[in-house]
Motif scaffolding. Sequence first.
Motif, mmCIF file in Angstrom:
data_model
loop_
_atom_site.group_PDB
_atom_site.id
_atom_site.type_symbol
_atom_site.label_atom_id
_atom_site.label_comp_id
_atom_site.label_asym_id
_atom_site.label_seq_id
_atom_site.Cartn_x
_atom_site.Cartn_y
_atom_site.Cartn_z
ATOM 1 N N ASN A 71 -27.682 -20.064 -20.119
ATOM 2 C CA ASN A 71 -27.608 -20.298 -21.566
ATOM 3 C C ASN A 71 -28.648 -19.475 -22.307
ATOM 4 O O ASN A 71 -28.372 -18.937 -23.389
ATOM 5 C CB ASN A 71 -27.795 -21.786 -21.867
ATOM 6 N N VAL A 98 -20.489 -19.329 -20.942
ATOM 7 C CA VAL A 98 -21.357 -20.065 -20.002
ATOM 8 C C VAL A 98 -20.709 -21.371 -19.564
ATOM 9 O O VAL A 98 -20.767 -21.749 -18.383
ATOM 10 C CB VAL A 98 -22.735 -20.345 -20.634
ATOM 11 N N THR A 99 -20.072 -22.065 -20.494
ATOM 12 C CA THR A 99 -19.486 -23.371 -20.178
ATOM 13 C C THR A 99 -18.332 -23.265 -19.192
ATOM 14 O O THR A 99 -17.966 -24.263 -18.563
ATOM 15 C CB THR A 99 -18.996 -24.054 -21.459
ATOM 16 N N TYR A 115 -28.007 -23.466 -15.133
ATOM 17 C CA TYR A 115 -27.394 -23.768 -16.429
ATOM 18 C C TYR A 115 -28.344 -23.389 -17.562
ATOM 19 O O TYR A 115 -27.939 -22.745 -18.547
ATOM 20 C CB TYR A 115 -27.057 -25.261 -16.485
ATOM 21 N N SER A 142 -27.863 -16.401 -24.985
ATOM 22 C CA SER A 142 -28.492 -16.395 -26.314
ATOM 23 C C SER A 142 -29.189 -15.058 -26.576
ATOM 24 O O SER A 142 -29.112 -14.511 -27.686
ATOM 25 C CB SER A 142 -29.489 -17.548 -26.410
#
Length: 473
Positions: free
Chosen positions: A251, A307-308, A247, A255
């Motif tokens: 992320n 990502v979520t 995770y 970014s």
Amino acid sequence: MEITEKLEILADAAKYDVACTSSGVQRSGAQGSLGAAGISGCCHSFTPDGRCVSLLKVLMTNVCIYDCAYCVNRASNTEVARSCFKPRELADLTIAFYRRNYIEGLFLSSGVIGSPDATTELMIQTLSILRNEYSFRGYIHAKAVPGTSRELIDELGLLADRLSVNLELPSQKSLELLAPDKSKNSILAPMRQIADSIADDKESRSITRRRQTHYMSATKARVAHKAFAPAGQSTQMIIGATPESDYDILNLSASLYKNLSLKRVFFSAYLPVVSDSRLPSNDHIQLDREHRLYQADWLLRFYEFDVTEIIDESSPFLSTDIDPKANWALNHLDLFPIEINKASYEELIRVPGIGVRGAKLILRARRHTTITEAELRKLGVAYKRARYFVTCNGKYSGFGIEFDKDSIHAKLAASIDGGSHGRRADRPIEGQMSLFDSLDDTRASLKGSTSADKDRLRPSFDAVTKPSGALYA
């Protein structure tokens, strides 16, 4: 030290750098110049252990002033043999390999010898000889050393097609633990500079092209300008040496893509090459985890996933028995099955087994015919996976199991029986050569092989590295 010995040491040391990929730059050959570059990348080079890779991947030097715990070339490691190429040696060697069709380009990284600026100057000298003296137009990927001055980064970017700065570890805390000589800011600063320089270069070149198109007469040639890292930049992270979750890593990757316009984030499963109390005691190499991260990264870049959607903080690690796309589909069975003949492109690319190309082919085929199971199989999709999530003209082919998460998960996680023939038979070709094999060694290894195998013999490595009047002919 002989060039042969230097190459054996520095090519072997470079195997821990991950970035053999498509080049992303198109440059045709030109009269009086040497080489070309294609978007799809370079085709072949042979490492000491016989693997086929895309570029001559080598370090300028494995001497290093830093003492990163995970690195085989760290300053405190007294067991490793040290060496350093002279710029002329490496440039000449690259051209010699290129002219023998061993390579199509160069991947150049380095330990830090003296200082980041001193190291980068050696790399710049090497690339200058290739670009300016040999007029080499092939693909070059260069590693930018954190801490290098802005002026030298700019100069390096005008000589290389792609630049990369290794992020190394996913957090500042991990850097402080395992790479105390490095910091998050010292790594991100050149990455931001490269991103800004690429953006500025594209804008200025676009303006120049518009002006030249407007003012150029029919007989006046267009002025050529050097592009700054036209294939963009990438980075690499080591996975498994520190406790960051998937995770956290995804992320961070998202970014970097968004804020620094990176072309690629590479993941390298931690390989225990040195002993250190700060490193994990488990010798298991997390190749499955690395593979799943690459699959998730692909979803971010090409399948419009967030990502979520792939992972969340409550379950911070990717599943190892099924891929991230299949895992998402299983968690959203309420959206399936979808009808192949009616689904939108956005819906199709989220079906396990259907990729970007497959979705486009389906849309094209639907204009002329109603797609049934037979047609879908011919379109190049992974039908054995897709069938659990689609209907073809109203017919569902995932028969024999219940349409529920556990049943479909079991089918997707089952190992594939590739049979005992064809491409999956895993029959190695005898006699794979290494650059470091002599002809006698290779002949011995091919004893009893077929004539077709023997025809694959290449000139010995000595013929490339030993001085010869015809070396650069």
